[in-house]
Each structure stands twice: as structure tokens, then as C-alpha cells.
Design a protein around this motif. Structure first.
Motif, PDB file in Angstrom:
ATOM      1  N   SER A 277      -9.585  -6.289   5.266  1.00 37.41           N
ATOM      2  CA  SER A 277     -10.811  -7.056   5.107  1.00 37.41           C
ATOM      3  C   SER A 277     -11.981  -6.316   5.736  1.00 37.41           C
ATOM      4  CB  SER A 277     -10.663  -8.447   5.743  1.00 37.41           C
ATOM      5  OG  SER A 277     -10.330  -8.339   7.118  1.00 37.41           O
ATOM      6  N   SER A 278     -13.194  -6.725   5.376  1.00 35.25           N
ATOM      7  CA  SER A 278     -14.420  -6.046   5.848  1.00 35.25           C
ATOM      8  C   SER A 278     -14.323  -4.549   5.599  1.00 35.25           C
ATOM      9  CB  SER A 278     -14.651  -6.321   7.338  1.00 35.25           C
ATOM     10  OG  SER A 278     -14.782  -7.695   7.589  1.00 35.25           O
ATOM     11  N   PHE A 279     -13.702  -4.174   4.487  1.00 30.84           N
ATOM     12  CA  PHE A 279     -13.441  -2.764   4.209  1.00 30.84           C
ATOM     13  C   PHE A 279     -14.709  -2.077   3.714  1.00 30.84           C
ATOM     14  CE2 PHE A 279     -11.627   0.712   1.524  1.00 30.84           C
ATOM     15  CZ  PHE A 279     -11.017   1.397   2.558  1.00 30.84           C
ATOM     16  N   SER A 280     -14.996  -0.918   4.283  1.00 32.28           N
ATOM     17  CA  SER A 280     -16.213  -0.199   3.956  1.00 32.28           C
ATOM     18  C   SER A 280     -15.936   1.298   3.906  1.00 32.28           C
ATOM     19  CB  SER A 280     -17.300  -0.495   5.001  1.00 32.28           C
ATOM     20  OG  SER A 280     -18.456   0.267   4.763  1.00 32.28           O
ATOM     21  N   LEU A 281     -16.198   1.922   2.770  1.00 29.69           N
ATOM     22  CA  LEU A 281     -16.056   3.362   2.619  1.00 29.69           C
ATOM     23  C   LEU A 281     -17.276   4.075   3.188  1.00 29.69           C
ATOM     24  CD1 LEU A 281     -14.691   3.667  -1.033  1.00 29.69           C
ATOM     25  CD2 LEU A 281     -13.489   4.365   1.028  1.00 29.69           C
ATOM     26  N   GLY A 282     -17.057   5.265   3.750  1.00 28.35           N
ATOM     27  CA  GLY A 282     -18.163   6.048   4.275  1.00 28.35           C
ATOM     28  C   GLY A 282     -19.076   6.570   3.180  1.00 28.35           C
ATOM     29  N   ALA A 283     -18.531   6.776   1.997  1.00 27.32           N
ATOM     30  CA  ALA A 283     -19.286   7.264   0.847  1.00 27.32           C
ATOM     31  C   ALA A 283     -18.423   7.019  -0.388  1.00 27.32           C
ATOM     32  CB  ALA A 283     -19.616   8.743   0.998  1.00 27.32           C
ATOM     33  N   PRO A 284     -19.004   7.076  -1.585  1.00 28.16           N
ATOM     34  CA  PRO A 284     -18.190   6.900  -2.794  1.00 28.16           C
ATOM     35  C   PRO A 284     -17.098   7.960  -2.895  1.00 28.16           C
ATOM     36  CG  PRO A 284     -20.520   6.653  -3.309  1.00 28.16           C
ATOM     37  CD  PRO A 284     -20.440   7.164  -1.896  1.00 28.16           C
ATOM     38  N   LEU A 285     -15.912   7.543  -3.354  1.00 29.43           N
ATOM     39  CA  LEU A 285     -14.802   8.492  -3.488  1.00 29.43           C
ATOM     40  C   LEU A 285     -15.014   9.459  -4.650  1.00 29.43           C
ATOM     41  CD1 LEU A 285     -11.483   6.529  -2.833  1.00 29.43           C
ATOM     42  CD2 LEU A 285     -12.609   8.202  -1.387  1.00 29.43           C
ATOM     43  N   ASP A 286     -15.585   8.967  -5.731  1.00 24.46           N
ATOM     44  CA  ASP A 286     -15.808   9.835  -6.884  1.00 24.46           C
ATOM     45  C   ASP A 286     -17.109  10.602  -6.694  1.00 24.46           C
ATOM     46  OD1 ASP A 286     -13.525   9.022  -8.217  1.00 24.46           O
ATOM     47  OD2 ASP A 286     -14.533   7.284  -9.087  1.00 24.46           O
ATOM     48  N   PRO A 287     -17.061  11.938  -6.767  1.00 24.66           N
ATOM     49  CA  PRO A 287     -18.277  12.731  -6.558  1.00 24.66           C
ATOM     50  C   PRO A 287     -19.306  12.476  -7.649  1.00 24.66           C
ATOM     51  CG  PRO A 287     -16.499  14.099  -7.393  1.00 24.66           C
ATOM     52  CD  PRO A 287     -15.891  12.768  -7.081  1.00 24.66           C
TER      53      PRO A 287
END
Length: 232
Positions: A143-153
């Protein structure tokens, strides 16, 4: 385009005595934080679960709980994202920071692999693909999951540096074949956090899908190893 994601820190000038005191206090805080105080929730009390001393935020389990030689079925992992508000003029959308179906399937495999390696295998327990054959069923949530940046370039994000791959709260509930909860745990996870990067400049690493999955695997191993120690 060069993009940097980081948490901003402000460090005042420190004299030698104050710096030594800061380092000593930090060391003591880290040592004291290795094992969290055991806590119990009303739901745990109702289900007869007892708190365990743990390096995670919380772990509770049934009295004399023993998972030795058990068959465990892992439910599909639930992922709930932190809300994102793209900046004005940004080509990115909130959805760009979410995992697609291919990534969700990979996450499921990674969870099963690290859970088996660090928690089930020491107990001679295994994951099974058929829920009907399982002695226990485990539900995991991010939960409250947040990526540092998009995975797909993206063409406009060809190089992104960040001090953290992702953030999330990992929690789980293990139930027996009758649907009774026998274990719960929860922990806030800074995935890929560059610990030890003290100072105003920090330390960044280039964010890529390879970086993310490597950091995720390392962090889940640590989480399930801590869970293992909590129940020894």
C-alpha cells in the motif's frame, strides 16, 4: 533531459564536538531501532494473536505458531498506489508511475521467490499453486506504493537519477485452512534507499527497470528475513 528525484535535506554547520555527538546519537538510534517494541492491535487481540519482538513495524502470531512442513498458497499481491499530481506541463501522468499487468506478474513471482527463500525454506515449507491443497493462505499487500520514476523509458526521460527506487508499506496476513488468522505483519519499506548517504549532496543512482527489480528483490529478501527472525 536529466531528471533528479530526491528528498531535500538541510545541514547546518557543525563543529567537531557537535558532529561527534550527532554521530553518537545516530548510532544509538540505529541500534535501538533494530528491534521494534512489540505492539498489539484490537484485531490481533480478538483473533488471539500475540505480538512478537521484531525488526519490522509489527508482527503478531498465534501462540506457539509453527509453520514447519506446511503448504502455503500465495494470493495475488494487492498494490495500492500513492496519488501523484504531475507538474504543470509535464507529459507524465499518474498512471505512468504504476505497474502494468506484465510487471504485476513479475512482482508476484518475485514475492513468491523471496518469501520461499527467506521464510518458508528455513521451515521446510513450500508454496503450492493449488489453493485447495494448501494448509495456509497468505495475502500480501503493498500500500502507499510509489515508484521513483516510470519503469518504461520515455524519450524525454532518457536519464533519471534518484536516491530511492520506490516506497511502500508491505503487510501480510496468513490464514489457516479454516480462514482463521494465525499471523500478521506490517512494515514501511524504503526500497533501494541509499543508506549511509549522509550530507547535503546525497548519492544518486540511475533509475532503470533493472535497478528497480534488483532493489525490490534485495529489499523483499530483507523483509522476509526479518519476519523469519521474528518467529524464531
Amino acid at each position: 533531459m536529466l531528471t533528479i528525484h530526491r528528498k531535500l535535506l538541510s545541514w547546518p554547520f557543525l563543529s567537531r564536538p557537535s558532529l561527534s555527538g550527532l554521530l553518537l546519537s545516530l548510532s544509538l538510534a540505529l541500534l535501538g531501532g533494530c528491534v521494534q517494541q512489540a505492539t498489539v492491535t484490537p484485531q490481533d487481540t480478538e483473533d488471539g494473536l500475540l505480538p512478537r519482538q521484531t525488526g519490522l513495524d509489527s508482527v503478531s502470531a498465534a501462540y506457539a505458531f509453527d509453520l514447519s512442513g506446511a503448504k502455503v498458497y500465495l494470493e495475488p499481491v494487492n498494490v495500492a498506489y500513492s496519488r501523484r499530481f504531475p507538474g504543470a506541463g509535464s507529459p507524465l501522468r499518474a498512471k505512468d508511475y504504476e505497474l502494468d499487468q506484465k510487471d504485476i506478474a513479475r512482482l508476484q513471482d518475485l514475492m513468491g521467490q523471496t518469501l520461499t527463500e527467506r521464510f518458508l525454506a528455513p521451515r521446510q515449507s513450500v508454496l503450492v499453486s493449488d489453493k485447495a491443497q494448501a494448509d495456509y493462505v497468505l495475502q500480501l499487500d503493498l500500500s502507499s506504493f510509489s515508484l521513483g520514476a516510470p519503469l518504461d523509458p520515455q524519450p524525454w526521460l532518457w536519464r533519471v537519477y534518484t536516491d530511492q527506487s520506490a516506497y511502500g508499506v508491505l503487510s501480510g496476513e496468513l490464514q489457516d485452512s479454516n480462514g482463521n488468522a494465525v499471523m500478521r505483519f506490517s512494515d514501511r519499506r524504503d526500497i533501494g534507499e541509499n543508506f549511509g548517504s549522509l550530507g547535503p549532496n546525497g548519492r544518486f543512482e540511475r533509475f532503470t527497470s533493472v535497478t528497480f527489480w534488483t532493489d525490490m528483490k534485495t529489499d523483499m529478501r530483507r523483509a522476509f528475513a526479518s519476519l523469519d527472525k521474528s518467529l524464531q
